[in-house]
Design a protein around this motif. Structure first.
Motif, PDB file in Angstrom:
ATOM      1  N   SER A 409       0.774  -1.234   0.000  1.00  0.00           N
ATOM      2  CA  SER A 409       0.000   0.000   0.000  1.00  0.00           C
ATOM      3  C   SER A 409       0.813   1.295   0.000  1.00  0.00           C
ATOM      4  CB  SER A 409      -0.954  -0.009   1.197  1.00  0.00           C
ATOM      5  OG  SER A 409      -0.224   0.093   2.399  1.00  0.00           O
ATOM      6  N   SER A 410       2.136   1.203  -0.257  1.00  0.00           N
ATOM      7  CA  SER A 410       2.966   2.420  -0.203  1.00  0.00           C
ATOM      8  C   SER A 410       2.392   3.561  -1.022  1.00  0.00           C
ATOM      9  CB  SER A 410       4.367   2.141  -0.731  1.00  0.00           C
ATOM     10  OG  SER A 410       5.042   1.343   0.166  1.00  0.00           O
ATOM     11  N   ALA A 411       2.013   3.260  -2.251  1.00  0.00           N
ATOM     12  CA  ALA A 411       1.571   4.324  -3.147  1.00  0.00           C
ATOM     13  C   ALA A 411       0.079   4.596  -3.022  1.00  0.00           C
ATOM     14  CB  ALA A 411       1.912   3.955  -4.580  1.00  0.00           C
ATOM     15  N   GLY A 412      -0.633   3.693  -2.375  1.00  0.00           N
ATOM     16  CA  GLY A 412      -2.069   3.872  -2.244  1.00  0.00           C
ATOM     17  C   GLY A 412      -2.745   2.517  -2.196  1.00  0.00           C
ATOM     18  N   PRO A 463      -3.357  -6.797   7.063  1.00  0.00           N
ATOM     19  CA  PRO A 463      -3.635  -5.863   8.159  1.00  0.00           C
ATOM     20  C   PRO A 463      -2.424  -4.988   8.501  1.00  0.00           C
ATOM     21  CG  PRO A 463      -4.125  -8.130   8.800  1.00  0.00           C
ATOM     22  CD  PRO A 463      -3.481  -8.202   7.466  1.00  0.00           C
ATOM     23  N   ASP A 464      -1.250  -5.355   8.016  1.00  0.00           N
ATOM     24  CA  ASP A 464      -0.081  -4.496   8.247  1.00  0.00           C
ATOM     25  C   ASP A 464      -0.011  -3.391   7.184  1.00  0.00           C
ATOM     26  OD1 ASP A 464       0.337  -6.326   6.218  1.00  0.00           O
ATOM     27  OD2 ASP A 464       2.520  -6.324   6.491  1.00  0.00           O
ATOM     28  N   GLN A 465      -0.761  -3.559   6.104  1.00  0.00           N
ATOM     29  CA  GLN A 465      -0.753  -2.568   5.028  1.00  0.00           C
ATOM     30  C   GLN A 465      -1.892  -1.571   5.151  1.00  0.00           C
ATOM     31  OE1 GLN A 465       1.533  -2.320   2.421  1.00  0.00           O
ATOM     32  NE2 GLN A 465       2.652  -3.784   3.675  1.00  0.00           N
ATOM     33  N   LEU A 466      -2.935  -1.988   5.851  1.00  0.00           N
ATOM     34  CA  LEU A 466      -4.168  -1.192   5.842  1.00  0.00           C
ATOM     35  C   LEU A 466      -4.937  -1.406   7.134  1.00  0.00           C
ATOM     36  CD1 LEU A 466      -6.245   0.455   4.181  1.00  0.00           C
ATOM     37  CD2 LEU A 466      -7.190  -1.731   3.437  1.00  0.00           C
ATOM     38  N   TRP A 545       3.617   1.137   9.316  1.00  0.00           N
ATOM     39  CA  TRP A 545       2.948   2.379   8.912  1.00  0.00           C
ATOM     40  C   TRP A 545       1.864   2.106   7.869  1.00  0.00           C
ATOM     41  CZ3 TRP A 545       3.988   5.809  12.339  1.00  0.00           C
ATOM     42  CH2 TRP A 545       5.247   5.850  12.938  1.00  0.00           C
ATOM     43  N   PRO A 546       0.843   1.390   8.301  1.00  0.00           N
ATOM     44  CA  PRO A 546      -0.233   1.079   7.345  1.00  0.00           C
ATOM     45  C   PRO A 546      -1.005   2.321   6.928  1.00  0.00           C
ATOM     46  CG  PRO A 546      -0.886   0.480   9.573  1.00  0.00           C
ATOM     47  CD  PRO A 546       0.544   0.914   9.651  1.00  0.00           C
ATOM     48  N   ARG A 547      -1.637   2.243   5.771  1.00  0.00           N
ATOM     49  CA  ARG A 547      -2.609   3.281   5.448  1.00  0.00           C
ATOM     50  C   ARG A 547      -3.823   3.083   6.349  1.00  0.00           C
ATOM     51  NH1 ARG A 547      -1.715   6.632   1.132  1.00  0.00           N
ATOM     52  NH2 ARG A 547       0.225   6.011   0.117  1.00  0.00           N
ATOM     53  N   VAL A 548      -4.505   4.171   6.651  1.00  0.00           N
ATOM     54  CA  VAL A 548      -5.674   4.104   7.522  1.00  0.00           C
ATOM     55  C   VAL A 548      -6.867   4.659   6.749  1.00  0.00           C
ATOM     56  CG1 VAL A 548      -6.704   4.938   9.669  1.00  0.00           C
ATOM     57  CG2 VAL A 548      -4.234   4.466   9.567  1.00  0.00           C
ATOM     58  N   VAL A 549      -7.934   3.885   6.684  1.00  0.00           N
ATOM     59  CA  VAL A 549      -9.154   4.389   6.039  1.00  0.00           C
ATOM     60  C   VAL A 549     -10.253   4.480   7.097  1.00  0.00           C
ATOM     61  CG1 VAL A 549     -10.846   4.062   4.206  1.00  0.00           C
ATOM     62  CG2 VAL A 549      -8.492   3.301   3.858  1.00  0.00           C
ATOM     63  N   VAL A 550     -10.759   5.684   7.273  1.00  0.00           N
ATOM     64  CA  VAL A 550     -11.853   5.901   8.218  1.00  0.00           C
ATOM     65  C   VAL A 550     -13.153   5.874   7.425  1.00  0.00           C
ATOM     66  CG1 VAL A 550     -12.812   7.430   9.973  1.00  0.00           C
ATOM     67  CG2 VAL A 550     -10.324   7.380   9.578  1.00  0.00           C
ATOM     68  N   VAL A 551     -13.964   4.858   7.659  1.00  0.00           N
ATOM     69  CA  VAL A 551     -15.198   4.697   6.898  1.00  0.00           C
ATOM     70  C   VAL A 551     -16.373   5.120   7.784  1.00  0.00           C
ATOM     71  CG1 VAL A 551     -16.638   3.070   5.609  1.00  0.00           C
ATOM     72  CG2 VAL A 551     -14.161   2.706   5.753  1.00  0.00           C
ATOM     73  N   VAL A 552     -17.140   6.081   7.357  1.00  0.00           N
ATOM     74  CA  VAL A 552     -18.280   6.532   8.170  1.00  0.00           C
ATOM     75  C   VAL A 552     -19.559   6.521   7.335  1.00  0.00           C
ATOM     76  CG1 VAL A 552     -19.106   8.247   9.796  1.00  0.00           C
ATOM     77  CG2 VAL A 552     -16.663   8.125   9.291  1.00  0.00           C
ATOM     78  N   ASP A 553     -20.468   5.631   7.689  1.00  0.00           N
ATOM     79  CA  ASP A 553     -21.751   5.573   6.990  1.00  0.00           C
ATOM     80  C   ASP A 553     -22.716   6.527   7.685  1.00  0.00           C
ATOM     81  OD1 ASP A 553     -23.647   4.838   5.181  1.00  0.00           O
ATOM     82  OD2 ASP A 553     -23.827   2.752   5.832  1.00  0.00           O
ATOM     83  N   GLU A 554     -23.440   7.316   6.880  1.00  0.00           N
ATOM     84  CA  GLU A 554     -24.367   8.343   7.382  1.00  0.00           C
ATOM     85  C   GLU A 554     -23.640   9.334   8.290  1.00  0.00           C
ATOM     86  OE1 GLU A 554     -27.064   8.540   5.934  1.00  0.00           O
ATOM     87  OE2 GLU A 554     -27.561   6.525   5.235  1.00  0.00           O
ATOM     88  N   PHE A 555     -22.533   9.831   7.806  1.00  0.00           N
ATOM     89  CA  PHE A 555     -21.686  10.690   8.653  1.00  0.00           C
ATOM     90  C   PHE A 555     -22.374  11.994   9.040  1.00  0.00           C
ATOM     91  CE2 PHE A 555     -20.397  14.353   6.196  1.00  0.00           C
ATOM     92  CZ  PHE A 555     -20.772  14.000   4.909  1.00  0.00           C
TER      93      PHE A 555
END
Ligand SMILES: Nc1ncnc2c1ncn2[C@@H]1O[C@H](COP(=O)(O)OP(=O)(O)OP(=O)(O)O)[C@@H](O)[C@H]1O
Ligand SMILES: [Mg+2]
Length: 1003
Positions: A409-412, A463-466, A545-555
């Motif tokens: 996931s280095s580049a995305g 899980p180490d990438q993301l 240093w994984p990428r982190v995605v915060v997913v929020v439904d009905e934010f």
């Protein structure tokens, strides 16, 4: 061959043949003129009767035969190229066939619209070779070629799809005929194309859509858009179409093809629908709009975009207020004409006749408009086809990778989630498209798309990438599947947090955690001189240093109403949106509605500064106005989507040029079940130590015995700073509940009375520290018995758990008889931990207070005398429904001259300093104020309220608005000594209900 070139050949084939008739007439005309020495008929009309022909020279004898051949060739071309529904008479039985049938070629076969088409009339009609090339409108009338001969009729059929435009010029009186022509043409086109493969926009300022009302059922399915009636809407639609044409020209044709037709002929499946803009009138347009119209007409046909315009003779010309468009580029024309010359002359037309650009001077008659039954049948068939296509959407299974966790996931990170014109369409979170916004009306498929994204990414990246934070603000339990549940040990190893029916505060806490992680990375990166995630990974291998995605439904729930929570959420979203890129922190936000969020609109520029960073947008079906908010002001494309799971993916901040029409994959339960099994197996094999995510379930009660903070007490007081669970996290990030140095409310030796679980990531329990300082009592306020009882019990039990045997003596008073059982349960629990505990009811209240008052005075004297020993024992009074005992406290004791109220006030004012504390429950805040006495409201510094309106707490909260804690299973905690703001907690459940309680409110 491009569609236009093919059409030109067809048209010229027909008109050259017809031209034979005209040139013969011309030659006869010349001859007659010569014969009659200048006294011949007018130049415009030439009699073509047998007498004249007989008078003509013998060299013309063969010409008649030539003309007949030419006419029959023209007729056969017109028939051959307008096959099936494109040319059938309205009485053909196939119009009434009900089957939604065999797949045909066309965009739907490969693309978003599905793949059903009409059967009958000889099978596929829109197919290879650009069939049909022509669409029947009526008949070309050729007058008799010989005396006594019969007039000849040639089918009148014009090119349209993939070929050109059509302009019908009429008079006001004959407008109805022109609209009837359009109705017939539209019926033919819709019947011929796969359902959904043709999208129609109608502009009708005169009749507001009445002329095409038969097609209205197609609106709900996005095949026909809402009728445009104003010039402004027309101009907007033109702008959108021109963006569409631009996009197709660049993305699809890309300099390699002249047209979509040519591209399809070269074997590339067609995904773009045909778009018809039907103008039932043409207003004076502003210069720019007029140029746009011309441009769309000129380039559109190469991109499957076509204009059918009905122009009244007086319209179209240069009208005041704007430039008219006298004639559309690339348009065949059909023009209303009235009788001229003698019937039977070439070039003469009947009253109510028509001429076309194909047939020159020959008159034409239009077919009748289709019967309503035919229109209804075709419409029904298209609706059924579109619905069927929706049901048969693509499946997620085909988009999952063959092996797990094989990407880096280095580049995305990138995940295919849909099918578009050119195959799989992915969503990418990287430096260009950092964050993603998903919108769509209820049931449009937002949550389903989020599942596709989460599962798809979890399959590709380890899980180490993301890492994920997953938050759901809806009642739906969509995200529950990512956490462990009773009977289902699966958990998503990538998930740090799962919030189900999340509270707003919890959502904010998660955003805060993401912000903190960003700051942590920022510090490390600065120290190492790294500029981005790749640099950080290279420079520091101590963490993946994984990428982190915060997913929020009905934010949007987090942002409403506009209060302190909303403000903090907005500012955190802004920081994450603006700075997440450099640190590999991404937001994926979904919402039903983006308009009318006060928190975004109240602060000028917030909306822009947050969503300006969301280059990636996915718009599922929604209203036109939401489409404009979600994508961009000029982008109404999501308003025209027809079915569940149909979406516009846009990587250009919603600019119409970036629209990609896709079908979102459906996550088949069986496919997910298999993936979950594979993920579980992978966890065992590759990361056996992986901890399940922290789970927050909004509706679940908090259970003291199961709480890690409580479990960790084991007779020790909670340190003044630090995580009682031993996890190392500091107490109270943000609004600190406990000061790090313990200076205000006491220190490490003082017990902490837990009342509940914060809506936060840490710590796992919050409460009030019973320090030896004025004010250190706890008032439980409010009418909700279950919550009040649970918090009093938890407070006492947790103090007991932090105190060694002999260090605590407890008096419990159940003033309200209904609380006696709760008092007994509490007493048993305290006795089990070795603390002497005495229980009484309302009759004992006065005695308990008197004894407490006496003890306080004794301890004060001992302290003055320098003998602090006895005071090392903490004495606790726990009083259920204290307000119910007020009547009995008023009277004075004859001997001591003291009232019960005096003793209570001695306790509240002087008790804590000498280790005597009150945990009391008042059902109304006003009763508490009465008991404390005027000017002494601060004698109890900490309170926790449940089931009270915020207005009742305003004064107690130091004139701060309190919005939370009014509902069951929620309370609001405020400790004047340590908290800046009241804070929502989930109250611990009463001890006696713990066995039946649902576990896992927050861990
Ligand atoms: N891509 C798809 N293909 C087929 N069916 C779908 C697709 N997406 C969603 N559905 C179906 O449509 C229904 C609604 O989907 P979903 O819950 O994802 O919509 P939503 O936009 O999140 O709705 P809400 O606003 O109510 O939360 C579900 O029953 C789901 O199975
Ligand atoms: Mg949903």
């Amino acid at each position: 061959m491009s569609g236009t070139r093919r059409a030109r050949l067809l048209v010229s084939g027909i008109s050259e043949n017809l031209g034979v008739v005209l040139s013969l007439a011309d030659r006869l005309d010349e001859q007659a003129a010569r014969l009659e020495a200048g006294e011949g008929p007018s130049a415009a009309t030439v009699t073509l009767d047998a007498e004249t022909i007989n008078e003509a020279a013998a060299d013309l004898a063969g010409s008649l035969e030539g003309v007949r051949l030419a006419l029959s060739e023209a007729a056969s071309l017109a028939r051959r190229h307008a096959p099936a529904f494109a040319g059938a008479g309205w009485d053909a039985p196939e119009w009434h066939s009900t089957s939604v049938a065999a797949p045909v070629a066309g965009p739907a076969a490969a693309g978003p619209a599905g793949a059903a088409g009409p059967a009958g009339l000889g099978g596929p009609v829109i197919g290879p070779g650009g069939q049909p090339g022509l669409w029947r409108l009526g008949r070309i009338l050729v007058p008799p070629l010989a005396r006594g001969g019969r007039p000849v009729e040639v089918p009148l059929a014009v090119p349209l799809l993939d070929a050109g435009n059509l302009q019908i010029t009429t008079t006001r009186e004959r407008r109805g005929e022109a609209v009837g022509l359009v109705r017939g043409l539209l019926t033919r086109v819709l019947a011929s194309a796969s359902p959904g493969a043709v999208r129609v926009t109608v502009y009708d300022p005169h009749e507001l859509g009445a002329g095409l009302a038969g097609f209205a059922p197609l609106r709900a399915h996005g095949v026909v858009g809402p009728t445009l009636t104003s010039r402004a809407r027309l101009e907007a639609a033109l702008a959108e179409l021109s963006a569409e044409v631009g996009r197709i020209t660049v993305d699809r044709l890309g300099g390699r093809f002249d047209s979509l037709r040519e591209r399809e002929d070269a074997g590339v499946p067609r995904g773009e629908p045909w778009r018809l803009l039907i103008l039932l009138g043409l207003p004076p347009l502003a210069d720019e709009a007029a140029r746009t119209l011309e441009a769309v007409a000129a380039q559109g046909p190469s991109c499957g975009v076509h204009i059918i315009a009905v122009v009244e003779a007086e319209e179209g010309a240069d009208a005041p207020g704007g430039r008219g468009v006298p004639s559309l580029p690339r348009a065949e024309t059909v023009t209303a004409v009235e009788l001229q010359g003698d019937p039977g002359d070439v070039g003469a037309v009947m009253p109510g006749g028509w001429r076309t650009s194909m047939s020159g001077l020959l008159g034409c008659a239009l077919d009748d408009a289709p019967p309503m039954s035919v229109v209804a049948q075709v419409t029904t068939r298209v609706v059924a086809g579109v619905e069927q296509a929706v049901v048969r959407g693509p499946d997620l299974g085909g988009l999952l990778p063959p092996g797990l966790w094989e990407y880096e996931s280095s580049a995305g990170v990138s995940v295919p989630v849909a099918h578009g014109p050119d195959g799989a369409v992915g969503l990418t979170f990287d430096d260009d498209t950092v964050h993603c916004l998903v919108g769509g009306q209820a049931g449009a498929g937002k949550s389903t798309l989020l599942l596709d994204v989460v599962y798809g990414l979890a399959a590709r990246y380890g899980p180490d990438q993301l890492r994920f934070h997953l938050l759901d603000f809806k009642e739906g339990l969509e995200f529950a599947q990512f956490a462990q549940r009773p009977g289902d040990p699966f958990f998503l190893p990538h998930a740090d947090t799962v919030g189900i029916e999340s509270d707003r505060e919890f959502g904010v806490a998660v955003l805060r955690a993401a912000r903190n992680e960003m700051q942590r990375r920022s510090v490390t990166m600065r120290a190492l001189g790294a500029r981005d995630l790749r640099g950080l990974r290279a420079a520091d291998r101590s963490s993946p240093w994984p990428r982190v995605v915060v997913v929020v439904d009905e934010f949007q729930v987090m942002l409403t109403p506009l209060d302190t929570v909303a403000r903090e959420a907005v500012s955190l979203l802004e920081v994450l949106a603006r700075q997440g890129r450099a640190y590999g922190i991404h937001l994926l936000l979904a919402s039903q509605t983006l308009s009318g969020i006060d928190a975004l609109d109240a602060t000028a520029g917030k909306r822009g500064s947050i969503f300006g960073q969301f280059a990636l947008r996915v718009a599922l079906r929604t209203s036109i106005s939401e489409s404009r908010v979600l994508l961009s002001t000029a982008n109404e494309a999501a308003g025209a989507l027809s079915g569940v799971g149909e979406a516009i993916v846009n990587r250009r901040n919603g600019h119409p040029v970036g629209n990609e029409h896709v079908r979102v994959a459906y996550p088949d339960p069986a496919v997910l079940a298999e993936l979950r099994d594979q993920l579980s197996a992978m966890v065992v094999r590759a990361v056996p130590a992986m901890r399940p995510p922290r789970v927050f379930v909004g509706h679940a009660p908090a259970v003291l015995e199961d709480n890690p903070a409580f479990q960790a007490l084991a007779g020790r007081p909670v340190p003044a700073s630090g995580d009682p669970a031993g996890g190392g996290a500091a107490y109270g990030s943000g609004t600190a509940l406990l000061p790090a140095d313990g200076s205000v409310d006491g220190s490490a030796g003082d017990p902490l009375a837990f009342v509940g679980v914060p809506l936060d990531l840490a710590p796992p329990a919050v409460g009030v520290r019973l320090a030896r300082l004025p004010g250190r009592h706890l008032a439980v306020l409010g009418p909700l018995r279950r919550e009040a009882v649970g918090m009093l019990q938890a407070a006492a039990v947790s103090v007991g758990a932090q105190t060694a045997p002999g260090g605590l003596v407890v008096d419990i008073v159940a003033v309200d008889p209904a609380t006696v059982a709760a008092a007994e349960t509490l007493a048993s629990a305290l006795r089990r931990t070795g603390h002497p505990t005495y229980v009484t009811d309302v009759t004992g209240l006065r005695g308990v207070l008197a004894s407490a008052g006496a003890e306080i005075r004794a301890r004060e004297e001992a302290a003055l005398a320098g003998q602090g020993g006895a005071a090392s024992t903490t004495r606790l009074l726990v009083v259920f429904a204290l307000d119910a005992g007020r009547a009995g406290l008023e009277a004075r004791d004859d001997a001591s001259r003291r009232s019960g109220l005096d003793d209570l006030r001695t306790l509240t004012r002087r008790g804590p300093a000498v280790g005597v504390h009150l945990l009391g429950w008042w059902r109304a805040p006003s009763r508490l104020a009465d008991d404390l006495g005027p000017g002494h409201r601060d004698d109890i510094a900490a309170w926790v309220a449940t089931g009270l309106p915020g207005g009742d707490l305003f004064g107690l909260a130091g004139h701060r608005p309190v919005t939370a804690g009014t509902t069951p299973n929620r309370a609001v905690l405020f400790d004047r000594h340590v908290q800046a703001e009241p804070r929502t907690v989930v109250p611990f459940a009463p001890l006696e209900t713990r066995s039946g309680a649902d576990n896992g409110t927050a861990v």
